[in-house]
Design an enzyme around this catalytic site. Structure first.
Site, PDB file in Angstrom:
ATOM      1  N   ASP A  48     -39.783  97.292  57.577  1.00  0.00           N
ATOM      2  CA  ASP A  48     -41.180  97.156  58.025  1.00  0.00           C
ATOM      3  C   ASP A  48     -41.562  98.108  59.144  1.00  0.00           C
ATOM      4  O   ASP A  48     -42.736  98.225  59.488  1.00  0.00           O
ATOM      5  CB  ASP A  48     -41.412  95.713  58.490  1.00  0.00           C
ATOM      6  CG  ASP A  48     -41.303  94.756  57.326  1.00  0.00           C
ATOM      7  OD1 ASP A  48     -40.393  93.906  57.328  1.00  0.00           O
ATOM      8  OD2 ASP A  48     -42.084  94.913  56.375  1.00  0.00           O
ATOM      9  N   HIS A  86     -32.622  92.147  61.683  1.00  0.00           N
ATOM     10  CA  HIS A  86     -32.575  91.610  60.313  1.00  0.00           C
ATOM     11  C   HIS A  86     -31.472  90.563  60.255  1.00  0.00           C
ATOM     12  O   HIS A  86     -30.439  90.704  60.894  1.00  0.00           O
ATOM     13  CB  HIS A  86     -32.274  92.740  59.306  1.00  0.00           C
ATOM     14  CG  HIS A  86     -32.631  92.380  57.903  1.00  0.00           C
ATOM     15  ND1 HIS A  86     -31.784  91.644  57.099  1.00  0.00           N
ATOM     16  CD2 HIS A  86     -33.744  92.627  57.183  1.00  0.00           C
ATOM     17  CE1 HIS A  86     -32.374  91.465  55.927  1.00  0.00           C
ATOM     18  NE2 HIS A  86     -33.560  92.039  55.948  1.00  0.00           N
TER      19      HIS A  86
END
Ligand code: SDX
Length: 434
Positions: free
Chosen positions: A369, A311
């Site tokens: 996700d 991320h």
């Protein structure tokens, strides 16, 4: 935003005059250096591809601390909102208005959203133009943008009432459009929304009811979907939110801005990662294949990434991933799928990756996700629709950020510059001289 006592001074080794710039403090998080006078004073731009060190705006909606793995919506920790903060529409109210609703405010907000869930009957004709196997995100980009052609009474972005009405319309109609995209893809008739169902139960109804048999609401599954929506509702200035803000800065109408956000979210590096993460797990197939796959990921030439990991901001565990893994477990338990091989594979892959120096040194942790695809698959949502669900949830965040931008006196049309590395001016040669 307050002025810091400290100033930033930019000095140049060639003796050019130094430039002093103000530093501003927010309520929490990193301070910012105001560089707005830089170009006018020095004739130079800053250089920051990917905006790794750039604050594009000031905002009071969502705060992320990547090192602590912390996510706050209007100051409330996501762990509290997802577990005991009520349902998704309460989070919508919070993101839009800055405070959680009391009982009366919630009742009125739910009623308002519920009464905007239908789309114009002519919207169905847009679907007819798509192939049945069109990716749902292509359908959503098209149909959400097309909403602007029906609502000329809420396109004036400078009118607060228009902004309010278009916000409600988008939040209310996204589930209807996502469900319509799904029904169209499987050749089943569209199912109209029902006003007697909650937001998430209504979505499951529109997805899974048929004229022959109504969907039997399973509260555990509805709650799981509601939590998925809460976890995806907003996330600071991510790529798709920045797209919505940039589109909005030109004065484009809210439906066009959200369509732009949907287009950006579609990318596998962003919202498309949930679909890609599930496909990755299916491709790995079994725990025995994990070492070979990890070796591929470490080989830069393979171009293979561990989808659902890493991320830009979280250099610690994404708090949403933890909550998503819990939701995954609850749903699989409810459905008697606790031995789901993909869930076991995901947990094994997570364990191996979190102990592997390659991922540890790069601070690559599971993000939202990584588990969301497994939950959605268990809920009966097809893989291709995962990112559409993400867009459904993120619509409230995009709209809240868009409204904040419109009413920010500091905002003007976004227009970044560049470092030009192309050809200096030259004359056009005649074709026989090229
Ligand atoms: C979302 O911004 C948001 O908030 C987004 C989001 C939201 O709610 O809006 O949180 C939603 O988009 C989550 C992210 C979903 N994307 C994925 O899961 C796709 C896989 N992840 C990567 O594509 C990547 O991690 C990004 C795009 C998410 C972040 O990329 P960065 O911050 O630009 O990091 P990077 O590409 O500079 O990577 C740093 C290093 C590199 O290695 P080196 O060059 O240092 O050797 O880490 C490596 C990268 O190659 N790396 C990965 C990796 N992610 C980064 N290696 C393997 N697998 C990965 N997933």
């Amino acid at each position: 935003m307050t002025n810091s006592e400290t100033k930033a001074t930019l000095s140049f080794s060639d003796g050019s005059p130094a430039l002093e710039m103000p530093i501003y403090k927010g309520s929490i998080g990193p301070d910012v250096i105001d560089i707005r006078k830089l170009y006018g004073s020095t004739g130079m731009f800053t250089y920051d591809p990917g905006f790794m060190s750039t604050a594009a705006c000031n905002s009071s909606i969502t705060y992320i601390d990547g090192d602590k793995g912390e996510l706050l919506y209007r100051g409330y920790p996501i762990e509290q909102l997802a577990v005991n903060g009520g349902d998704f529409l309460e989070t919508c109210y919070l993101l839009l208005n800055g405070e959680l609703p009391n009982a009366d405010q919630k009742k009125e907000f739910v009623a308002t959203v519920t009464n905007h869930t239908m789309v114009h009957e002519q919207m169905q004709f847009f679907f007819r133009g798509f192939r049945r196997d069109a990716h749902p995100m292509s359908v959503l980009v098209g149909t959400v943008g097309a909403l602007a052609s029906f609502y000329h009474d809420s396109l004036d972005i400078n009118d607060p009432h228009h902004r309010e009405v278009s916000a409600i319309r988008l939040i209310a109609k996204m589930p209807t459009l996502v469900a319509m995209a799904y029904k169209y893809s499987i050749g089943q008739p569209f199912v109209y929304p029902r006003n007697d169902l909650s937001y998430s139960a209504n979505f499951m109804h529109m997805m899974f009811s048929t004229p022959c048999e109504p969907y039997k609401t399973n509260e555990v599954l509805v709650r799981a979907l509601d939590r998925i929506l809460i976890l995806h509702a907003d996330h600071e200035q991510n790529a798709s939110t920045s797209t919505v803000r940039l589109a909005g800065s030109s004065g484009a109408n809210p439906f066009a801005c959200i369509a732009a956000g949907i287009a950006c979210l579609w990318g596998p590096a962003h919202g498309g990662a949930n679909e890609a993460a599930l496909s990755m797990l299916e491709e790995i197939g079994s725990v025995d294949n994990i070492p070979e796959f990890i070796a591929q990921v470490k080989d830069k030439n393979s171009g293979v990434k561990l989808m659902g990991f890493g991320h830009r901001v979280y250099k610690n565990y994404d708090p949403r991933a933890k909550l998503m893994r819990e939701t995954c477990y609850e749903v699989l338990q409810e459905l008697g799928l606790q031995d789901d091989p993909l869930f076991k594979l995901a947990m094994a892959l997570e364990k191996i990756a979190l102990e592997d120096e390659y991922f540890v040194s790069r601070k690559l942790y599971p993000n939202v996700d990584f588990y969301s695809g497994i939950v959605q698959r268990a809920l009966g949502i097809p893989t291709a629709l995962f990112t559409g669900i993400f867009a459904l949830a993120r619509t409230v965040g995009w709209i809240a950020q868009w409204k904040e931008m419109i009413s920010d006196p500091e905002q003007k049309i976004g227009r970044p510059r560049q470092l030009f590395v192309g050809s200096p001016k030259r004359d056009v040669p005649a074709i026989d001289k090229r």
